[in-house]
Design a protein around this motif. Structure first.
Motif, mmCIF file in Angstrom:
data_model
loop_
_atom_site.group_PDB
_atom_site.id
_atom_site.type_symbol
_atom_site.label_atom_id
_atom_site.label_comp_id
_atom_site.label_asym_id
_atom_site.label_seq_id
_atom_site.Cartn_x
_atom_site.Cartn_y
_atom_site.Cartn_z
ATOM 1 N N PRO A 254 26.740 46.496 21.421
ATOM 2 C CA PRO A 254 26.349 47.508 21.134
ATOM 3 C C PRO A 254 27.631 49.015 21.395
ATOM 4 N N THR A 255 27.511 49.819 20.765
ATOM 5 C CA THR A 255 27.973 51.303 20.688
ATOM 6 C C THR A 255 27.328 52.504 21.421
ATOM 7 N N PRO A 256 28.339 52.598 22.811
ATOM 8 C CA PRO A 256 27.863 53.707 23.348
ATOM 9 C C PRO A 256 26.468 54.612 22.503
ATOM 10 N N MET A 257 26.707 54.665 21.402
ATOM 11 C CA MET A 257 26.110 55.786 20.669
ATOM 12 C C MET A 257 24.170 55.270 20.360
ATOM 13 N N ALA A 258 24.083 53.685 20.487
ATOM 14 C CA ALA A 258 22.981 53.119 19.907
ATOM 15 C C ALA A 258 22.339 53.526 21.095
ATOM 16 N N SER A 259 22.342 53.225 21.809
ATOM 17 C CA SER A 259 21.231 53.862 22.678
ATOM 18 C C SER A 259 21.420 55.151 23.198
ATOM 19 N N ILE B 163 35.584 39.960 19.213
ATOM 20 C CA ILE B 163 34.341 40.757 19.630
ATOM 21 C C ILE B 163 33.397 41.455 18.873
ATOM 22 N N GLN B 164 31.640 41.160 18.440
ATOM 23 C CA GLN B 164 32.038 41.671 17.016
ATOM 24 C C GLN B 164 30.913 43.669 18.179
ATOM 25 N N TRP B 165 31.341 44.791 17.062
ATOM 26 C CA TRP B 165 31.063 45.761 17.532
ATOM 27 C C TRP B 165 30.007 46.199 16.593
ATOM 28 N N ASP B 166 28.302 46.008 17.371
ATOM 29 C CA ASP B 166 27.303 46.330 15.949
ATOM 30 C C ASP B 166 27.365 48.588 15.932
ATOM 31 N N VAL B 167 27.206 48.220 14.803
ATOM 32 C CA VAL B 167 26.974 49.753 14.609
ATOM 33 C C VAL B 167 25.996 50.227 13.773
ATOM 34 N N CYS B 168 25.106 50.579 14.294
ATOM 35 C CA CYS B 168 23.806 51.126 13.556
ATOM 36 C C CYS B 168 23.674 52.478 14.083
ATOM 37 N N GLN B 169 23.670 53.428 14.862
ATOM 38 C CA GLN B 169 23.165 54.427 15.428
ATOM 39 C C GLN B 169 24.174 55.577 14.598
ATOM 40 N N GLU B 170 25.371 54.604 14.327
ATOM 41 C CA GLU B 170 26.700 55.341 14.120
ATOM 42 C C GLU B 170 26.214 55.490 12.117
ATOM 43 N N VAL B 171 25.483 54.165 11.923
ATOM 44 C CA VAL B 171 25.067 54.734 10.734
ATOM 45 C C VAL B 171 24.296 56.016 10.013
ATOM 46 N N ARG C 226 22.419 66.374 15.111
ATOM 47 C CA ARG C 226 23.527 65.020 15.247
ATOM 48 C C ARG C 226 24.653 66.716 15.465
ATOM 49 N N PRO C 227 25.578 66.367 15.994
ATOM 50 C CA PRO C 227 26.903 67.580 16.320
ATOM 51 C C PRO C 227 27.818 68.205 14.802
ATOM 52 N N ALA C 228 27.469 68.802 14.616
ATOM 53 C CA ALA C 228 28.316 69.335 13.456
ATOM 54 C C ALA C 228 29.896 68.520 12.850
ATOM 55 N N ASP C 229 30.449 67.630 13.919
ATOM 56 C CA ASP C 229 31.138 67.237 13.783
ATOM 57 C C ASP C 229 31.251 65.747 14.557
ATOM 58 N N TYR C 230 29.922 65.133 13.977
ATOM 59 C CA TYR C 230 29.909 63.868 13.945
ATOM 60 C C TYR C 230 30.458 62.853 13.721
ATOM 61 N N LYS C 231 31.446 63.347 12.294
ATOM 62 C CA LYS C 231 31.606 61.824 11.844
ATOM 63 C C LYS C 231 33.555 61.633 13.348
ATOM 64 N N HIS C 232 33.938 62.794 13.278
ATOM 65 C CA HIS C 232 34.974 62.810 13.712
ATOM 66 C C HIS C 232 34.659 61.704 15.595
ATOM 67 N N GLN C 233 33.308 61.937 16.011
ATOM 68 C CA GLN C 233 33.308 61.664 17.178
ATOM 69 C C GLN C 233 32.591 60.019 17.310
ATOM 70 N N ILE C 234 33.308 59.878 15.491
ATOM 71 C CA ILE C 234 31.925 58.137 15.455
ATOM 72 C C ILE C 234 32.849 58.317 15.662
ATOM 73 N N VAL C 235 33.882 58.199 14.339
ATOM 74 C CA VAL C 235 35.203 57.052 14.446
ATOM 75 C C VAL C 235 36.063 56.884 15.423
ATOM 76 N N ALA C 236 36.217 58.061 15.866
ATOM 77 C CA ALA C 236 36.677 58.405 17.505
ATOM 78 C C ALA C 236 36.113 56.881 18.430
ATOM 79 N N GLU C 237 34.945 57.310 18.679
ATOM 80 C CA GLU C 237 34.732 55.937 19.841
ATOM 81 C C GLU C 237 34.695 54.819 18.614
ATOM 82 N N LEU C 238 34.645 54.332 17.492
ATOM 83 C CA LEU C 238 34.427 52.604 17.238
ATOM 84 C C LEU C 238 35.688 52.474 17.591
ATOM 85 N N LEU D 206 38.125 54.659 9.519
ATOM 86 C CA LEU D 206 38.503 53.495 10.972
ATOM 87 C C LEU D 206 39.156 52.900 10.348
ATOM 88 N N ARG D 207 39.640 52.465 9.648
ATOM 89 C CA ARG D 207 41.183 51.611 9.292
ATOM 90 C C ARG D 207 41.910 52.919 9.649
#
Length: 356
Positions: free
Chosen positions: A128-133, A172-180, A190-202, A245-246
């Motif tokens: 999972p990602t950190p944002m999941a839990s 390795i498969q990263w499961d990306v649910c809560q981010e979606v 959700r934070p104002a810069d949520y897109k930046h935070q999510i892409v940076a995390e992934l 992400l790419r």
């Protein structure tokens, strides 16, 4: 074809034997089924957090209500926070993912040596990602600090896994649910810069995987009651996330999975796939296989073909929450879909390696 991860069987060996017997020639990777304490995806992480000495319930915030797409309330639960006086940067979490992967790999290695699992199939570890839990279980007041602490724990687990499994046999498969779901506005905040935070995390997670190890992303709309938490309007959000992400990743993406709801066999759902960029060297899997819906599977495949070619097939999500008696039917549906697509097996049934 691709398996997301969870399979409702008794243990990893049962998963390896059952899936390899049915689909082995069509698989590039094989997960262990996420059996045992992982059977409810990340819920065992909730149990770990509840017992952790640095964590307590946050009584100052409302219960988190988990609802699926049709408004049905699945459960309510209190959110957690760090205890007063705790320095989050010094907290350690034992996620359990590393010992589970090491134990499953021993079974995988033995079965591959015996020819049960075809040679060349990689051992797939789903994380999972950190944002999941963080978004499911942690109070907004502790969320930022928790994400930092939990990401450290995940990175430590990843390091153990890549040290235990040969790079040429690991995916390795990263499961990306809560981010979606964050993109979809599912959570109350959700934070104002949520897109930046999510892409940076992934991107951090992907770049942490050594180049010789395959890495992929499973984009997910959740399935806690075998139903999506949000019903996607189309694939636009998933394509946007994948494209961003790419651009952020330094390494390649070996595989990408995107779900398709049962009732979406229309061109409008798949059309955003034409905007997917930079994935020519990646395997795209569309999660359009649904239980006992052979004609629907064919319609969804036909609808996707004008917008994504080539692609592999998968279920929309993991199978753990489905009835175990459905597993043979799901396996047969996957095989039938691959045959419909005219896909030659990745490797021959004798397991003599990749076919050209």
């Amino acid at each position: 074809m691709h398996l997301i991860g969870s399979v409702p069987l008794a243990d990893a060996e049962a998963v390896f034997r059952t899936v390899a017997a049915a689909l082995g020639p069509y698989l590039s990777r094989l997960p262990d089924g996420e059996t045992g304490e992982r059977r409810r995806w990340i819920f065992f992480q909730r149990l770990m957090l509840e017992k952790h000495p640095a964590v307590e319930v946050d009584p100052t915030v409302p219960l988190f209500a988990l609802r699926q797409w049709d408004g049905k309330l699945l459960r309510e639960m209190p959110l957690l926070r760090f205890r007063p006086g705790v320095d989050p940067d010094g907290v350690k979490f034992e996620t359990g993912y590393a010992p589970a992967a090491r134990a499953s790999y021993e079974s995988f290695r033995a079965l591959q040596a015996d020819g049960v699992i075809p040679a060349g199939v990689r051992f797939q570890v789903c994380l999972p990602t950190p944002m999941a839990s963080a978004y499911m279980y942690v109070s907004p007041k502790s969320r930022e600090a928790y994400i930092r602490a939990y990401e450290r724990a995940l990175r430590e687990a990843l390091d153990v896994v890549v040290s235990a499994v040969p790079a040429g046999l690991l995916a390795i498969q990263w499961d990306v649910c809560q981010e979606v779901l964050i993109y979809e506005g599912f959570f109350p905040d959700r934070p104002a810069d949520y897109k930046h935070q999510i892409v940076a995390e992934l991107a951090r997670l992907g770049d942490a995987v050594p180049d010789a190890v395959e890495v992929g992303y499973h984009l997910c709309y959740g399935s806690p009651a075998d139903e999506h938490l949000v019903m996607p309007r189309d694939m636009a959000i998933m394509v946007e996330m994948a494209d961003d992400l790419r651009q952020a990743l330094r390494r390649r993406i070996d595989f990408l999975h995107m779900p398709v709801p049962r009732n979406r066999d229309d061109a409008d759902y798949f059309r955003p796939l034409t905007r997917l960029e930079g994935f020519d060297d990646s395997a795209l899997y569309l999660g359009l296989i649904h239980h006992d819906d052979r004609e629907g599977d064919l319609r969804r495949i036909a609808a996707a073909r004008p917008f994504a070619s080539p692609f592999g097939v998968a279920a929309a999500c993991g199978w753990r929450r489905t009835d175990p008696h459905r597993v043979p039917g799901l396996l047969e549906s996957h095989r039938a879909a691959a045959e419909l697509l005219g896909v030659a097996p990745v490797r021959d049934p004798a397991g003599r390696g990749p076919r050209v």
